[in-house]
Design a protein around this motif. Sequence first.
Motif, PDB file in Angstrom:
ATOM      1  N   GLY A 176       0.840  -1.191   0.000  1.00  0.00           N
ATOM      2  CA  GLY A 176       0.000   0.000   0.000  1.00  0.00           C
ATOM      3  C   GLY A 176       0.872   1.237   0.000  1.00  0.00           C
ATOM      4  O   GLY A 176       2.055   1.171  -0.378  1.00  0.00           O
ATOM      5  N   PRO A 177       0.345   2.365   0.434  1.00  0.00           N
ATOM      6  CA  PRO A 177       1.152   3.586   0.468  1.00  0.00           C
ATOM      7  C   PRO A 177       2.362   3.418   1.380  1.00  0.00           C
ATOM      8  O   PRO A 177       2.336   2.647   2.335  1.00  0.00           O
ATOM      9  N   ASP A 178       3.417   4.158   1.071  1.00  0.00           N
ATOM     10  CA  ASP A 178       4.612   4.129   1.898  1.00  0.00           C
ATOM     11  C   ASP A 178       4.517   5.238   2.934  1.00  0.00           C
ATOM     12  O   ASP A 178       4.561   6.421   2.575  1.00  0.00           O
ATOM     13  N   PRO A 179       4.389   4.887   4.235  1.00  0.00           N
ATOM     14  CA  PRO A 179       4.295   5.937   5.248  1.00  0.00           C
ATOM     15  C   PRO A 179       5.539   6.813   5.307  1.00  0.00           C
ATOM     16  O   PRO A 179       5.478   7.947   5.779  1.00  0.00           O
ATOM     17  N   LEU A 180       6.669   6.309   4.804  1.00  0.00           N
ATOM     18  CA  LEU A 180       7.894   7.097   4.805  1.00  0.00           C
ATOM     19  C   LEU A 180       7.873   8.202   3.761  1.00  0.00           C
ATOM     20  O   LEU A 180       8.703   9.117   3.791  1.00  0.00           O
ATOM     21  N   ASP A 181       6.914   8.139   2.816  1.00  0.00           N
ATOM     22  CA  ASP A 181       6.766   9.200   1.819  1.00  0.00           C
ATOM     23  C   ASP A 181       5.900  10.347   2.327  1.00  0.00           C
ATOM     24  O   ASP A 181       5.839  11.395   1.685  1.00  0.00           O
ATOM     25  N   ASP A 182       5.220  10.117   3.435  1.00  0.00           N
ATOM     26  CA  ASP A 182       4.364  11.140   4.033  1.00  0.00           C
ATOM     27  C   ASP A 182       5.142  11.817   5.162  1.00  0.00           C
ATOM     28  O   ASP A 182       5.493  11.157   6.145  1.00  0.00           O
ATOM     29  N   PRO A 183       5.435  13.109   5.053  1.00  0.00           N
ATOM     30  CA  PRO A 183       6.271  13.773   6.071  1.00  0.00           C
ATOM     31  C   PRO A 183       5.733  13.616   7.489  1.00  0.00           C
ATOM     32  O   PRO A 183       6.518  13.439   8.432  1.00  0.00           O
ATOM     33  N   HIS A 184       4.414  13.668   7.659  1.00  0.00           N
ATOM     34  CA  HIS A 184       3.833  13.535   9.001  1.00  0.00           C
ATOM     35  C   HIS A 184       4.051  12.125   9.540  1.00  0.00           C
ATOM     36  O   HIS A 184       4.498  11.949  10.683  1.00  0.00           O
ATOM     37  N   LYS A 185       3.745  11.120   8.736  1.00  0.00           N
ATOM     38  CA  LYS A 185       3.906   9.734   9.185  1.00  0.00           C
ATOM     39  C   LYS A 185       5.385   9.399   9.392  1.00  0.00           C
ATOM     40  O   LYS A 185       5.751   8.719  10.351  1.00  0.00           O
ATOM     41  N   ARG A 186       6.208   9.883   8.491  1.00  0.00           N
ATOM     42  CA  ARG A 186       7.638   9.623   8.600  1.00  0.00           C
ATOM     43  C   ARG A 186       8.203  10.199   9.892  1.00  0.00           C
ATOM     44  O   ARG A 186       9.040   9.573  10.561  1.00  0.00           O
ATOM     45  N   ARG A 187       7.716  11.379  10.251  1.00  0.00           N
ATOM     46  CA  ARG A 187       8.213  12.026  11.472  1.00  0.00           C
ATOM     47  C   ARG A 187       8.035  11.130  12.674  1.00  0.00           C
ATOM     48  O   ARG A 187       8.948  10.973  13.500  1.00  0.00           O
ATOM     49  N   TRP A 188       6.869  10.478  12.791  1.00  0.00           N
ATOM     50  CA  TRP A 188       6.607   9.673  13.988  1.00  0.00           C
ATOM     51  C   TRP A 188       7.341   8.341  13.950  1.00  0.00           C
ATOM     52  O   TRP A 188       7.750   7.824  14.985  1.00  0.00           O
ATOM     53  N   ILE A 189       7.544   7.800  12.745  1.00  0.00           N
ATOM     54  CA  ILE A 189       8.351   6.586  12.638  1.00  0.00           C
ATOM     55  C   ILE A 189       9.792   6.888  13.034  1.00  0.00           C
ATOM     56  O   ILE A 189      10.418   6.125  13.792  1.00  0.00           O
ATOM     57  N   GLU A 190      10.323   7.986  12.539  1.00  0.00           N
ATOM     58  CA  GLU A 190      11.694   8.359  12.894  1.00  0.00           C
ATOM     59  C   GLU A 190      11.825   8.657  14.379  1.00  0.00           C
ATOM     60  O   GLU A 190      12.847   8.328  14.999  1.00  0.00           O
ATOM     61  N   THR A 191      10.797   9.265  14.971  1.00  0.00           N
ATOM     62  CA  THR A 191      10.828   9.536  16.406  1.00  0.00           C
ATOM     63  C   THR A 191      10.830   8.238  17.198  1.00  0.00           C
ATOM     64  O   THR A 191      11.576   8.080  18.176  1.00  0.00           O
ATOM     65  N   LEU A 192      10.009   7.292  16.781  1.00  0.00           N
ATOM     66  CA  LEU A 192       9.981   5.983  17.435  1.00  0.00           C
ATOM     67  C   LEU A 192      11.345   5.307  17.352  1.00  0.00           C
ATOM     68  O   LEU A 192      11.852   4.760  18.343  1.00  0.00           O
ATOM     69  N   LEU A 193      11.969   5.361  16.179  1.00  0.00           N
ATOM     70  CA  LEU A 193      13.292   4.758  16.013  1.00  0.00           C
ATOM     71  C   LEU A 193      14.324   5.455  16.887  1.00  0.00           C
ATOM     72  O   LEU A 193      15.202   4.808  17.473  1.00  0.00           O
ATOM     73  N   ALA A 194      14.229   6.769  16.991  1.00  0.00           N
ATOM     74  CA  ALA A 194      15.191   7.514  17.802  1.00  0.00           C
ATOM     75  C   ALA A 194      15.031   7.205  19.280  1.00  0.00           C
ATOM     76  O   ALA A 194      16.018   7.114  20.021  1.00  0.00           O
ATOM     77  N   GLU A 195      13.784   7.025  19.719  1.00  0.00           N
ATOM     78  CA  GLU A 195      13.517   6.825  21.136  1.00  0.00           C
ATOM     79  C   GLU A 195      13.601   5.361  21.562  1.00  0.00           C
ATOM     80  O   GLU A 195      13.915   5.068  22.726  1.00  0.00           O
ATOM     81  N   ARG A 196      13.318   4.430  20.639  1.00  0.00           N
ATOM     82  CA  ARG A 196      13.235   3.019  21.029  1.00  0.00           C
ATOM     83  C   ARG A 196      13.826   2.122  19.936  1.00  0.00           C
ATOM     84  O   ARG A 196      13.193   1.156  19.499  1.00  0.00           O
ATOM     85  N   SER A 197      15.022   2.433  19.506  1.00  0.00           N
ATOM     86  CA  SER A 197      15.616   1.661  18.415  1.00  0.00           C
ATOM     87  C   SER A 197      15.792   0.190  18.779  1.00  0.00           C
ATOM     88  O   SER A 197      15.679  -0.692  17.922  1.00  0.00           O
ATOM     89  N   GLU A 198      16.047  -0.087  20.061  1.00  0.00           N
ATOM     90  CA  GLU A 198      16.285  -1.471  20.476  1.00  0.00           C
ATOM     91  C   GLU A 198      15.008  -2.294  20.540  1.00  0.00           C
ATOM     92  O   GLU A 198      15.061  -3.524  20.602  1.00  0.00           O
ATOM     93  N   LYS A 199      13.861  -1.649  20.526  1.00  0.00           N
ATOM     94  CA  LYS A 199      12.579  -2.360  20.599  1.00  0.00           C
ATOM     95  C   LYS A 199      11.722  -2.119  19.357  1.00  0.00           C
ATOM     96  O   LYS A 199      10.517  -2.355  19.376  1.00  0.00           O
ATOM     97  N   THR A 200      12.361  -1.633  18.269  1.00  0.00           N
ATOM     98  CA  THR A 200      11.632  -1.336  17.037  1.00  0.00           C
ATOM     99  C   THR A 200      12.370  -1.942  15.858  1.00  0.00           C
ATOM    100  O   THR A 200      13.592  -1.857  15.769  1.00  0.00           O
ATOM    101  N   SER A 201      11.615  -2.547  14.948  1.00  0.00           N
ATOM    102  CA  SER A 201      12.236  -3.117  13.752  1.00  0.00           C
ATOM    103  C   SER A 201      11.321  -2.919  12.562  1.00  0.00           C
ATOM    104  O   SER A 201      10.119  -2.677  12.703  1.00  0.00           O
ATOM    105  N   PHE A 202      11.903  -3.010  11.380  1.00  0.00           N
ATOM    106  CA  PHE A 202      11.129  -3.151  10.150  1.00  0.00           C
ATOM    107  C   PHE A 202      11.133  -4.628   9.787  1.00  0.00           C
ATOM    108  O   PHE A 202      12.137  -5.327   9.973  1.00  0.00           O
ATOM    109  N   ASN A 203      10.011  -5.096   9.248  1.00  0.00           N
ATOM    110  CA  ASN A 203       9.888  -6.504   8.865  1.00  0.00           C
ATOM    111  C   ASN A 203       9.388  -6.586   7.432  1.00  0.00           C
ATOM    112  O   ASN A 203       8.316  -6.059   7.121  1.00  0.00           O
ATOM    113  N   ALA A 204      10.147  -7.246   6.573  1.00  0.00           N
ATOM    114  CA  ALA A 204       9.808  -7.319   5.157  1.00  0.00           C
ATOM    115  C   ALA A 204       9.398  -8.729   4.757  1.00  0.00           C
ATOM    116  O   ALA A 204       9.868  -9.716   5.331  1.00  0.00           O
ATOM    117  N   VAL A 205       8.533  -8.805   3.764  1.00  0.00           N
ATOM    118  CA  VAL A 205       8.168 -10.073   3.131  1.00  0.00           C
ATOM    119  C   VAL A 205       8.826 -10.118   1.758  1.00  0.00           C
ATOM    120  O   VAL A 205       8.805  -9.122   1.017  1.00  0.00           O
TER     121      VAL A 205
END
Length: 406
Positions: A176-205
């Motif tokens: 579906g749409p890539d949330p990383l292409d949306d500045p608002h959605k990307r901001r919160w994903i990047e914030t999550l990674l910055a704050e909790r990198s050890e408990k956050t992952s991307f998972n691909a099929v």
Amino acid sequence: MWFDLTLEARDGSRHHMRYNSHTSECEGLPLPVEPGVFEPVERVSKSAPLGKSRAPRVLKIQLGLSCNYACSYCNQAVQIGDATVSKLADVAQFLTQLDGWIAQAPEQIELWGGEPFLYWAKIKRLIPALAERFPEVVFSIITNGSLLDREKLDFIEQYDIAIGISHDGPGQHLRGPDPLDDPHKRRWIETLLAERSEKTSFNAVLTREYHDLRALKAWFTEKVGPDVFVGLEGVVNVYDAATAIGTGRFEPAELNSLTRSIFEALAEDPNAFGLGERVDEFYASIQRRRPIEALGQKCGMDSPDAIAVDLRGNVMTCQNTGAKGAHKIGHVADFEAIALDTATHFAFRDECMACPVVQLCKGSCMFLEGDFFKQSCANEFAFNMGILMAAVWHLTGMVVVGVEGG
């Protein structure tokens, strides 16, 4: 069952090793052997269903199958019509019922959708109550990452929730749409990674169109950063006709390409995409002589100590199935009557019992049948053969170029 593997060294010379996928005996790999003691697992089939334990190790709570994306290969798509639609009030009833059937704290509680954060109001009531009841439990949520905000990130931090973001990198448009292409959605994903990198992952099929792991790594390195952890949900399995003729239909050359991609990624980095754990498990199976009788299914949902329930107390085959159809296997109010009669352990599948990678694959999806299973089996074989090849290469410096037997 013995298999003869032909290995090719760097100088072009050929060598041989023998491997028994049933007994984990191996002749030709320099591994010390210290046989372990293994208890046989119960093998589920439609004629010999299994129940569930009142002391589950893993509790999977299906909030519903609604989603704001429409993955082209979604394993839930054909189940949406059979999913129950719960109300916010069902959370309180679920928690009340919990005392009646669960005997001890699970180790892990997973919240599942669809897209779980579409059920935010339910999550906000459910997790605090479960955390109070089971203070040592580990929470996890798989999400597409499109609905994050500050409130959710604070909640995730408060309850120490592990987050897996489903994202296929260069193949994301198949989801579906890539949330990383949306500045608002990307901001919160990047914030999550910055704050909790050890408990956050991307998972691909991995799909027919996109299974180049070098390209996957390069995409995330460029788009997100070099230190983000990208794991694999695995290779696409086939749950419907659209996937069977589409992104799940690997041609023979593409299956070979998938195997090579897995092998090369692990040859370069023995821990690539979290697959190092699979290599280590394969080594351990040989060192300890793990018999095939000790293996359950890949997903673990054939085990009595893993249970999937919805908020109305229905028990399902797994979290990806609906409780209004064939995959309802019981209700927590009548716990002793729960019967997993929708699944088939790989021991009852001839192709699995004659497979050199069964110790790695563990049977693909346990409820698939017919052509859908056969196609998924071919995909899983190619995926797991890459892991086996990498395991052999790291010990011998040689490449598996042929497998005979079975």
